[in-house]
Design a protein around this motif. Sequence first.
Motif, PDB file in Angstrom:
ATOM      1  N   PRO A 105       6.292  60.096 -26.590  1.00 15.99           N
ATOM      2  CA  PRO A 105       4.935  60.651 -26.626  1.00 15.99           C
ATOM      3  C   PRO A 105       4.286  60.659 -25.245  1.00 15.99           C
ATOM      4  O   PRO A 105       4.358  59.677 -24.513  1.00 15.99           O
ATOM      5  CB  PRO A 105       4.200  59.702 -27.595  1.00 15.99           C
ATOM      6  N   HIS A 107       1.002  61.471 -22.526  1.00 13.38           N
ATOM      7  CA  HIS A 107      -0.433  61.664 -22.322  1.00 13.38           C
ATOM      8  C   HIS A 107      -0.644  63.128 -21.929  1.00 13.38           C
ATOM      9  O   HIS A 107       0.187  63.723 -21.241  1.00 13.38           O
ATOM     10  CB  HIS A 107      -0.949  60.777 -21.198  1.00 13.38           C
ATOM     11  N   ARG A 130       0.518  60.806 -26.895  1.00  7.51           N
ATOM     12  CA  ARG A 130      -0.017  59.448 -26.959  1.00  7.51           C
ATOM     13  C   ARG A 130      -1.532  59.433 -26.811  1.00  7.51           C
ATOM     14  O   ARG A 130      -2.220  58.598 -27.395  1.00  7.51           O
ATOM     15  CB  ARG A 130       0.619  58.609 -25.850  1.00  7.51           C
ATOM     16  N   SER A 131      -2.049  60.350 -26.016  1.00  5.27           N
ATOM     17  CA  SER A 131      -3.489  60.462 -25.800  1.00  5.27           C
ATOM     18  C   SER A 131      -3.786  61.838 -25.230  1.00  5.27           C
ATOM     19  O   SER A 131      -2.871  62.565 -24.821  1.00  5.27           O
ATOM     20  CB  SER A 131      -3.994  59.384 -24.833  1.00  5.27           C
ATOM     21  N   PHE A 220      -5.377  60.121 -32.274  1.00  5.05           N
ATOM     22  CA  PHE A 220      -5.029  59.128 -31.248  1.00  5.05           C
ATOM     23  C   PHE A 220      -6.156  59.120 -30.219  1.00  5.05           C
ATOM     24  O   PHE A 220      -7.074  59.946 -30.284  1.00  5.05           O
ATOM     25  CB  PHE A 220      -3.662  59.444 -30.607  1.00  5.05           C
ATOM     26  N   ASP A 281      -2.264  53.127 -23.513  1.00  7.09           N
ATOM     27  CA  ASP A 281      -0.927  52.543 -23.508  1.00  7.09           C
ATOM     28  C   ASP A 281      -0.894  51.230 -24.275  1.00  7.09           C
ATOM     29  O   ASP A 281       0.045  50.951 -25.029  1.00  7.09           O
ATOM     30  CB  ASP A 281      -0.452  52.318 -22.067  1.00  7.09           C
ATOM     31  N   ALA A 284      -0.993  51.961 -27.924  1.00  5.00           N
ATOM     32  CA  ALA A 284       0.319  52.425 -28.403  1.00  5.00           C
ATOM     33  C   ALA A 284       1.297  51.263 -28.549  1.00  5.00           C
ATOM     34  O   ALA A 284       2.072  51.200 -29.519  1.00  5.00           O
ATOM     35  CB  ALA A 284       0.877  53.475 -27.444  1.00  5.00           C
ATOM     36  N   GLU A 288       3.326  49.894 -32.107  1.00  2.00           N
ATOM     37  CA  GLU A 288       4.774  50.134 -32.216  1.00  2.00           C
ATOM     38  C   GLU A 288       5.449  48.999 -32.993  1.00  2.00           C
ATOM     39  O   GLU A 288       5.027  47.871 -32.963  1.00  2.00           O
ATOM     40  CB  GLU A 288       5.381  50.245 -30.809  1.00  2.00           C
TER      41      GLU A 288
END
Length: 288
Positions: A105, A107, A130-131, A220, A281, A284, A288
């Motif tokens: 993923p 950014h 991710r973002s 997200f 980060d 995330a 996980e």
Amino acid sequence: MTGAKRHELAARVQRDRNMLEGETRSIRLNDGTSVRLARFGHGPLVICVGTVPELGFVYAPHIRALESRYQIVVYEPRMSRSERVSVEDRAEELTAVAESLDEGPAHVLSWSDAGAAAYSACIRRPELFRSAAFLGLADAYFFPGPLNLLAKQLYHRPIERLFPAIVLRLLLSHYLSGRCISPLWVYSETRRIGKLPLYFKHSILPLMLEHDSSQGEVPFPTLMVAGGQDTLVQVRQARAMAHILGPRCEFVLLPEGEHFLGYAAPETVGEALIQFYTSADKTAENTE
């Protein structure tokens, strides 16, 4: 802005263009098409969403701020002067870039109306990202008075021959400029683009008029940075878009910020991006 300041700005832009061009290579995407992109740094991936190839330099300050801890990719979007390049086309292109780089993923960082493509891609394929950080994106684009009608007519009808390039240059100079980025500099830059009305009609205007903020929340972390002196995207429009992005959206207002947000205020925007990506980060990692 004085003549000396315009010269200084032009020289800075040229240095940043040279930096990007020196690292730009053509790569084959998983969908069989090719795209030109530049890579900088190492670490988690940040994809900078292309606006138009001529404006890729706007991401240069962010490359310098982030490359010590992130891998930054800037790609050149496909453009056309003969057929419409839709928001859906742009979103699919971003998706293809993310899939082809295949580094987990990513950014996403977008400036101006390229955020419409970033937003659509994030809604459609959230597992790839991710973002998402947006530097000036409206919930809906509109222009005052008859300009809004004119924009819609240009989008829907073949009136580009009745739309002189000089008029478009003057309008762009007004909406994209500010204290740091002068109208005269914007005007001179737009003169470099051939067949500007066709370019604007088919490859730029769709990002504004097809932007569909009704797609809802992004699942997200997101960041919206707005400029208090942005003529194209007013603060209330950016706030409205931040609200749509959902409760995980962080809103940052730069009171003196103008439309070229990151280029006019690189240190402030760079700090905001570093803090945001660091937080994203960590989020995330915890999930996980």
